[in-house]
Design an enzyme around this catalytic site. Structure first.
Site, PDB file in Angstrom:
ATOM      1  N   HIS A  62     -15.462  -4.456   7.736  1.00 10.79           N
ATOM      2  CA  HIS A  62     -14.743  -4.538   6.449  1.00 10.79           C
ATOM      3  C   HIS A  62     -15.309  -5.594   5.515  1.00 10.79           C
ATOM      4  O   HIS A  62     -14.725  -5.896   4.491  1.00 10.79           O
ATOM      5  CB  HIS A  62     -13.245  -4.819   6.659  1.00 10.79           C
ATOM      6  CG  HIS A  62     -12.568  -3.760   7.434  1.00 10.79           C
ATOM      7  ND1 HIS A  62     -12.284  -2.521   6.906  1.00 10.79           N
ATOM      8  CD2 HIS A  62     -12.190  -3.715   8.722  1.00 10.79           C
ATOM      9  CE1 HIS A  62     -11.716  -1.788   7.833  1.00 10.79           C
ATOM     10  NE2 HIS A  62     -11.663  -2.461   8.935  1.00 10.79           N
ATOM     11  N   LYS A  90       0.822  -1.227   0.000  1.00  8.07           N
ATOM     12  CA  LYS A  90       0.000   0.000   0.000  1.00  8.07           C
ATOM     13  C   LYS A  90       0.843   1.260   0.000  1.00  8.07           C
ATOM     14  O   LYS A  90       0.452   2.294  -0.539  1.00  8.07           O
ATOM     15  CB  LYS A  90      -0.941  -0.019   1.213  1.00  8.07           C
ATOM     16  CG  LYS A  90      -1.824  -1.264   1.292  1.00  8.07           C
ATOM     17  CD  LYS A  90      -2.622  -1.493   0.011  1.00  8.07           C
ATOM     18  CE  LYS A  90      -3.231  -2.875  -0.050  1.00  8.07           C
ATOM     19  NZ  LYS A  90      -3.786  -3.178  -1.392  1.00  8.07           N
ATOM     20  N   GLU A  97      -2.292   7.663   8.147  1.00 10.71           N
ATOM     21  CA  GLU A  97      -3.144   8.522   7.323  1.00 10.71           C
ATOM     22  C   GLU A  97      -4.046   9.325   8.260  1.00 10.71           C
ATOM     23  O   GLU A  97      -4.395   8.846   9.345  1.00 10.71           O
ATOM     24  CB  GLU A  97      -4.048   7.702   6.384  1.00 10.71           C
ATOM     25  CG  GLU A  97      -3.360   7.116   5.187  1.00 10.71           C
ATOM     26  CD  GLU A  97      -4.337   6.396   4.251  1.00 10.71           C
ATOM     27  OE1 GLU A  97      -5.520   6.219   4.653  1.00 10.71           O
ATOM     28  OE2 GLU A  97      -3.926   5.982   3.160  1.00 10.71           O
ATOM     29  N   ARG A 141      -7.929  -7.391  -9.227  1.00  9.83           N
ATOM     30  CA  ARG A 141      -8.704  -8.623  -9.459  1.00  9.83           C
ATOM     31  C   ARG A 141     -10.113  -8.239  -9.867  1.00  9.83           C
ATOM     32  O   ARG A 141     -10.513  -7.068  -9.721  1.00  9.83           O
ATOM     33  CB  ARG A 141      -8.748  -9.448  -8.166  1.00  9.83           C
ATOM     34  CG  ARG A 141      -9.587  -8.778  -7.099  1.00  9.83           C
ATOM     35  CD  ARG A 141      -9.753  -9.597  -5.841  1.00  9.83           C
ATOM     36  NE  ARG A 141     -10.709  -8.966  -4.923  1.00  9.83           N
ATOM     37  CZ  ARG A 141     -10.405  -8.003  -4.072  1.00  9.83           C
ATOM     38  NH1 ARG A 141      -9.172  -7.555  -3.992  1.00  9.83           N
ATOM     39  NH2 ARG A 141     -11.331  -7.449  -3.294  1.00  9.83           N
TER      40      ARG A 141
END
Ligand code: MV4
Length: 523
Positions: A249, A130, A214, A306
């Site tokens: 999530h 990431k 972040e 994907r």
């Protein structure tokens, strides 16, 4: 301008003739369907637990790949390559999950002289870390959440960075997405502990302890853009999917268009997603995830290299078959349509129907699906990997089906989805259907205001009182030819009918006669 990409010529692949589908369940069925339409021979693999599975029945050929455990079967690169070679395949489609974002598997397929139906191993690697993805996006001018990343920084440097970012901050794992290794930190004195626990979780989940910071975007919306890029430099977006209805999530409901986006924001996000894909040199289907703030700012989250579970939502509103275009792109064909010709029309919503018990912490509801009667009708699509009599086991994700519904407006689509859910008959296992219906009926959802924290914060109010279906009904249902179940309002046949509307053929009347008959004997 009427789009002129309505082909009269049947699309077919020129080089790809036989595909190994390295997956199972509904996505394997979905890929087989695309193979059928392209004239590609479909080769399935199955574990011991899947020997009677629907994707095995549909495939042209099927090979036992090993024990039920994924590491012994669907995750075993050597066995997959071996079967692909021995069965004479020329390509491999990984689906989603399992090895779909494994750079090693993609490389092994290519090294074996087969075509990988997906992005290059380089793209998978680049987007898999990431922090590297963020660095690449920064160079491409894609908006990033203000943050800090360094592979060598000590905790006190993270502390200084967090001060300049401003609390709350989010600690994230560099080695992978999803929810693993994520911590929200609201004040400086808890940062060190959050860094340590996130590093520990990241090491366990991804074998990489690196973390980054972040700015934590409160009340964020999760909006992703579908990308389709060929090997001739044509990179298009297929508009957005709103995926904010999540629980821990795990996406629950996805829709397109997003009720949050204005046309201007949609255009800017689409352009940013295309720039992100170009920066990677991306080829094939992929998804760029963004966070969108209530005041319409958007920031790059991550890129998924994907095909995604929720791709049918985009297929409904664009009229494009994403899986077929994956094969045609892998076959070396250029996209025959340009960005202006890709249109977003109507509204689509997907619900993931799970064998799980929302009243028991959403634990999987393992067992045999005695009866599965999917809904049908205008604008209703059911992507499922199971049939009546199949078992939901602990080995794999307990998703029974994806129900995707299309309508002219959001209101019509929500209503149609409610009816379709009410007419979905699943007996034998507990499902999340009542939970889905409660979420779809919630005022915040109806107003298009559900953000990424909504479901977790409102779970109690979303769990309706469950009307347990008595075991006797399940037994009678299992013994009764399901064609006797009235389809027009099947929900009614699952509730004990009153004497007034008793139908002598419904399972309930059988149950009652069994019970009443029994009583008569007892006198
Ligand atoms: C975030 C965020 C808010 N602020 N990052 C990271 C993993 C991805 N799947 C979702 N992630 C998020 N990253 C910043 N800077 C909100 C999410 C997020 C989320 C976070 C916690 C719980 C559920 C979530 C669902 C969607 C998005």
């Amino acid at each position: 301008m009427t789009p002129n990409f309505t082909h009269h010529s049947l699309l077919a692949t020129h080089h790809l003739k036989k595909c190994l589908i390295a997956n199972r369940g509904e996505i394997a069925v979905r890929i087989i369907r695309a193979c059928r339409e392209l004239g590609i021979h479909a080769v399935a693999v199955y574990s011991e637990a899947d020997s009677h599975a629907y994707h095995v029945q549909l495939a042209d050929e099927a090979y036992n790949i090993g024990a039920a455990s994924p590491t012994e079967s669907y995750l075993n690169i050597t066995k997959l390559i071996d079967i692909a070679r021995k069965s004479g395949c020329d390509c491999v489609h990984p689906g989603y999950g399992f090895l779909s974002e494994s750079e090693q598997f993609a490389q092994a397929v290519i090294d074996a002289g087969l075509t990988w139906v997906g992005p290059s191993p380089d793209s998978i690697r680049l987007m898999g870390v990431k922090t590297e993805a963020r660095a690449l996006m920064q160079q491409a001018g894609v908006p990033l959440v203000p943050g800090f990343q360094s592979d060598y920084a000590a905790d006190d440097e993270f502390l200084v960075a967090a001060e300049s970012i401003g609390y709350p901050v989010m600690v994230k794992a560099a080695g992978g997405g999803g929810g693993k290794g994520i911590r929200v930190v609201y004040q400086p004195d808890t940062l060190a502990e959050a860094l340590a626990s996130a590093r520990h979780e990241a090491q366990n989940a991804f074998g990489d302890p690196r973390v980054f910071l972040e700015k934590y975007i409160e009340s964020a919306r999760h909006v992703e853009i579908q990308i389709l890029a060929d090997s001739h430099g044509n990179t298009l977006h297929l508009f957005e999917r709103e995926c904010s209805a999540q629980r821990r999530h795990q996406k629950i409901i996805e829709e397109s268009p997003s009720p949050l986006l204005t046309d201007d924001l949609r255009t800017r996000m689409g352009a940013a997603a295309v720039e992100a894909a170009r920066a990677v040199g991306y080829v094939n289907a992929g998804t760029v995830e963004f966070l969108v703030t209530p005041d319409g700012e958007f920031y790059f989250l991550e890129m998924n290299t994907r095909l995604q579970v929720e791709h049918p939502v985009t297929e409904f509103v664009t009229g494009l078959d994403i899986v077929k275009w994956q094969f045609l792109i892998a076959d070396g064909q250029p996209l025959p349509f340009t960005q202006p010709e890709v249109t977003q029309r109507g509204h689509a919503i997907e619900c993931r129907i799970y064998a799980e018990d929302p009243r028991n912490h959403f634990l999987p509801a393992i067992g045999k699906v005695l009866t599965f009667i999917p809904p049908a009708g205008p604008g209703i699509r059911v992507d499922s990997g199971i049939q009546s009599g199949d078992a939901i086991t602990i080995h794999y994700d307990p998703m029974i089906a994806k129900l995707i519904v299309y309508g002219h407006t959001r209101a019509e689509t929500i209503n149609r989805m409610q009816q379709a859910l009410a007419n979905t008959v699943i007996l034998g296992v507990t499902t999340n259907i009542s939970f889905l219906r409660a979420l779809l009926a919630n005022p915040a959802f109806l107003a298009g205001e559900v953000d990424t924290g909504f479901v977790d914060a409102n779970l109690e109010s979303l769990l309706p009182a469950e009307i347990p279906v008595p075991d006797i009904a399940l037994i009678i249902a299992a013994l009764t030819d399901s064609r006797n179940i009235r389809h027009d309002n099947v929900g009614a046949s699952l509730r004990p009918p009153t004497n007034a509307n008793r139908d002598s053929h419904t399972p309930w009347s059988r149950a009652d006669s069994f019970r009443l008959g029994h009583k008569k004997e007892q006198g």
